[in-house]
Design a protein around this motif. Structure first.
Motif, PDB file in Angstrom:
ATOM      1  N   UNK A   1       0.828  -1.208   0.000  1.00 43.27           N
ATOM      2  CA  UNK A   1       0.000   0.000   0.000  1.00 43.27           C
ATOM      3  C   UNK A   1       0.860   1.254   0.000  1.00 43.27           C
ATOM      4  N   UNK A   2       1.946   1.241   0.761  1.00 45.13           N
ATOM      5  CA  UNK A   2       2.854   2.395   0.770  1.00 45.13           C
ATOM      6  C   UNK A   2       3.407   2.637  -0.630  1.00 45.13           C
ATOM      7  N   UNK A   3       3.847   1.587  -1.294  1.00 44.22           N
ATOM      8  CA  UNK A   3       4.415   1.738  -2.637  1.00 44.22           C
ATOM      9  C   UNK A   3       3.372   2.250  -3.624  1.00 44.22           C
ATOM     10  N   UNK A   4       2.133   1.771  -3.504  1.00 41.39           N
ATOM     11  CA  UNK A   4       1.086   2.238  -4.413  1.00 41.39           C
ATOM     12  C   UNK A   4       0.832   3.738  -4.216  1.00 41.39           C
ATOM     13  N   UNK A   5       0.725   4.154  -2.963  1.00 45.31           N
ATOM     14  CA  UNK A   5       0.509   5.573  -2.683  1.00 45.31           C
ATOM     15  C   UNK A   5       1.637   6.426  -3.235  1.00 45.31           C
ATOM     16  N   UNK A   6       2.863   5.969  -3.059  1.00 47.50           N
ATOM     17  CA  UNK A   6       4.006   6.738  -3.526  1.00 47.50           C
ATOM     18  C   UNK A   6       4.020   6.847  -5.040  1.00 47.50           C
ATOM     19  N   UNK A   7       3.587   5.812  -5.732  1.00 46.30           N
ATOM     20  CA  UNK A   7       3.495   5.883  -7.192  1.00 46.30           C
ATOM     21  C   UNK A   7       2.441   6.897  -7.632  1.00 46.30           C
ATOM     22  N   UNK A   8       1.434   7.094  -6.784  1.00 47.15           N
ATOM     23  CA  UNK A   8       0.388   8.073  -7.076  1.00 47.15           C
ATOM     24  C   UNK A   8       0.737   9.457  -6.541  1.00 47.15           C
ATOM     25  N   UNK A   9       1.950   9.630  -6.023  1.00 45.44           N
ATOM     26  CA  UNK A   9       2.414  10.897  -5.443  1.00 45.44           C
ATOM     27  C   UNK A   9       1.591  11.298  -4.227  1.00 45.44           C
TER      28      UNK A   9
ATOM     29  N   UNK B   1       1.438  11.290  -0.257  1.00 45.07           N
ATOM     30  CA  UNK B   1       2.313  11.136   0.902  1.00 45.07           C
ATOM     31  C   UNK B   1       1.638  10.227   1.930  1.00 45.07           C
ATOM     32  N   UNK B   2       2.380   9.245   2.403  1.00 49.42           N
ATOM     33  CA  UNK B   2       1.870   8.358   3.446  1.00 49.42           C
ATOM     34  C   UNK B   2       2.293   8.896   4.806  1.00 49.42           C
TER      35      UNK B   2
ATOM     36  N   UNK C   1       5.799   9.515   6.704  1.00 52.00           N
ATOM     37  CA  UNK C   1       5.917  10.534   7.757  1.00 52.00           C
ATOM     38  C   UNK C   1       5.356   9.974   9.059  1.00 52.00           C
ATOM     39  N   UNK C   2       6.176   9.797  10.078  1.00 50.34           N
ATOM     40  CA  UNK C   2       5.663   9.235  11.330  1.00 50.34           C
ATOM     41  C   UNK C   2       4.779  10.220  12.092  1.00 50.34           C
ATOM     42  N   UNK C   3       3.692   9.682  12.647  1.00 52.01           N
ATOM     43  CA  UNK C   3       2.842  10.438  13.573  1.00 52.01           C
ATOM     44  C   UNK C   3       3.012   9.773  14.927  1.00 52.01           C
TER      45      UNK C   3
END
Length: 614
Positions: A486-494, A496-497, A550-552
């Motif tokens: 899921x992280x990689x998919x989001x990053x491909x879509x620009x 930010x996770x 980005x850690x919360x």
């Protein structure tokens, strides 16, 4: 003779091949350090007051909004008229198709507060972000894709969104791909040109095609450069440059024609005086001899902006300071939250992720502002849509209620906290709900909009149809729940996770008696912590950053609050990240049913507090 021809020195204005005139000296608005970004506003005003009429910006620079405000200022004060100015901007790296060009330019015009710009450039012929399968990266080029974007610029010119169109960082092969199949010759090619990277053949090629060359980084290595410690001649005390400066009664810097950026008023004013003299042919040839074909590193133009040490660039151009301070504390810690937020701001935290506790956050933020710890503009406040909101028409009223509790006019990021109909409302439609989020952004109630706990299939249900893509997806990421796909998919879509529960089960969790590894005393983590002279908790938080997320992180302990932010001055190796990835068990700290239960408990307490306030 190349680089600058003696009979083509750009003293005042030059006519481009489309008949429009371009001022020969430009003021650049790119800053290496994003923390200095706000200084661009006054710098542009100073440049215009000093006689500059050409302002160069770009989506990438994150300065279009500041340029727009500065231009509005000088026009309102009668210093110039709009038609006196020449405004250049550049397309986002994310514009890779013809259909994306006009919406991108319209967004730029909105930030610039203009009806048109004078020049729009394709910023690069390459897909430096790797967003489009099959599209070239870095030094490769693609004739078809570049031509497609160019046709989009031609559309924009026909619609009078821009008067001229051009390119940037194009070599002769890239240029030929446009010239062969286009009706419009680029008016400009903006490239790096300076004594140590003279670009002589490319400049000569452009001039042979009647394409104006504008040169960025004209000072080369005369000034210090991030990411590079090269010391190449010429230097500021070079005897020949000193002799030329004395001859024309100017500074050494101005022996080179610049698109120059500076935040210092004295430099801005001196850079604008290059039109008062012209170098002789012998002097130009002498400066050409400094050429070493050494350009500035690409990293300085890309990495520092998109993934800076302490900020992230969102897809809409807004800036997210990292890491983020979480406030979703258990109800038994609510009494300590106000002080915790004050400690966080005092320790340098600027992103505050609110929960159903806006009244407490408002008290802390207002106190911090009153004490002079921070201004509202320096903070990045995140709020979320209540789970019971299930329709578009209820989104804006819900945010207005949130703003009332926060005692603010806007938030920086507003999030749909779940794609699921957890409240059981009838006729739930996720795309309809997202359209309500777009309404809120359009009204200026929030600067950015995002999502939370969205899976890939949830994102796919809105991305093809939405006008504004989510800037952020808040999801759980930690060693035992790495969420890699899921992280990689989001990053491909620009997208930010932002990662909540980044410490996973390394810290105690209510109702969990048997926690999976790693713990904070794990020998492998302890070894890493000793290597970097940090705590194991800091190693885990840094791991999340190394993953590009980005850690919360939340805490009401003053020491932990300080330590949790002190994670920006070391980096883990790829091998160390892989080792931590190995702890994955696909075991989330907060499964959906637990998130809903926690939400209901917190809403009950929030309702009691808000009844007293309102």
């Amino acid at each position: 003779m190349y680089w600058v021809q003696a009979n083509r020195v750009y003293t005042e204005k030059v006519q481009m091949n489309d008949g429009h005139w371009i001022p020969g000296i430009a003021f650049g608005t790119y800053v290496y350090n994003l923390t200095e970004r706000t200084g661009v506003y006054q710098s542009v005003i100073t440049a215009v007051e000093g006689g500059c009429r050409h302002i160069d910006t770009a989506y990438l620079y994150l300065t279009e909004d500041l340029v727009g405000k500065a231009v509005e200022n000088v026009i309102d004060r009668g210093i110039v008229k709009r038609e006196d100015l020449f405004i250049t901007t550049k397309l986002s790296f994310r514009v890779l198709t013809r259909a994306q060009v006009i919406p991108s330019i319209k967004e730029s015009l909105k930030r610039l507060k203009l009806d048109y710009v004078d020049l729009v450039l394709i910023h690069t012929p390459c897909d430096v972000l790797g967003l489009k399968p099959g599209f070239p990266k870095k030094s490769e080029c693609s004739r078809n894709h570049t031509l497609e974007v160019w046709k989009g610029l031609e559309d924009a010119k026909r619609l009078c969104l821009t008067r001229s169109i051009g390119v940037s960082n194009f070599n002769s092969t890239d240029m030929a791909s446009i010239l062969a199949d286009s009706d419009t010759v680029p008016a400009v090619n903006q490239i790096e040109t300076n004594p140590t990277f003279a670009h002589q053949e490319l400049v000569a090629y452009c001039q042979s095609k009647n394409i104006v060359v504008t040169g960025y980084a004209p000072f080369g290595f005369l000034v210090s450069r991030p990411f590079n410690d090269l010391a190449l001649p010429p230097t500021v005390d070079d005897p020949f440059l000193v002799s030329q400066a004395e001859k024309y009664d100017v500074t050494i810097d101005r022996c080179i024609i610049p698109i120059a950026a500076s935040l210092k008023p004295e430099h801005i004013k001196s850079n604008m005086r290059t039109a008062g003299f012209a170098l002789r042919e012998k002097a130009i040839l002498r400066i050409n001899k400094y050429d070493r074909n050494v350009k500035l590193p690409a990293k300085s133009a890309y990495y520092e902006t998109f993934q800076s040490k302490d900020v992230r660039l969102l897809i809409d151009g807004n800036i997210l300071p990292i890491p983020a301070f979480g406030t979703a504390v258990p109800v038994n810690q609510l009494k300590d939250l106000r002080q915790a937020v004050l400690w966080a701001i005092e320790s340098g935290w600027r992103t505050i992720d609110t929960d159903v506790n806006e009244d407490i956050i408002a008290e802390a933020v207002n106190e911090a502002i009153r004490c002079g710890l921070v201004t509202r503009e320096e903070l990045f406040i995140i709020a979320r849509l209540p789970l019971e909101v299930a329709k578009r028409k209820r989104v804006v009223p819900a945010l207005e209620s949130t703003l009332k509790r926060l005692q603010m006019d806007y938030v920086d990021l507003f999030i749909v906290n779940s794609p699921l109909n957890l409240s059981g409302k009838k006729k739930f439609n996720l795309l309809d709900l997202w359209t309500g989020m777009e309404d809120a952004k359009e009204l200026g109630l929030t600067k950015s909009i995002g999502v939370g706990n969205f899976r890939k299939e949830d994102l796919i249900s809105i991305l093809p149809y939405c006008t504004t893509k989510p800037a952020v997806n808040e999801i759980e990421v930690n060693p035992t729940f790495t969420n890699i796909e899921l992280v990689e998919y989001c990053q491909k879509q620009a997208i930010i996770v932002m990662a909540y529960a980044p410490l996973g089960f390394a810290v105690p969790r209510p109702e969990v008696t048997k926690r999976p590894p790693p713990s904070l005393t794990d020998p492998v983590l302890v070894k890493m912590a000793k290597k970097y002279d940090v705590t194991t908790a800091q190693v885990l938080l840094r791991y999340v950053i190394e993953r590009g997320t980005v850690p919360i992180t939340r805490s009401v302990n003053k020491n932990h609050i300080k330590q949790n932010r002190d994670i920006l001055n070391f980096t883990l190796t790829d091998e160390e990240v892989d080792i931590i990835n190995g702890y994955n068990k696909n075991w989330p700290v907060y499964p959906a049913e637990k998130r809903l239960n926690d939400y209901n408990i917190k809403m009950e307490h929030a309702s009691r507090r808000n009844k007293k306030l309102y």
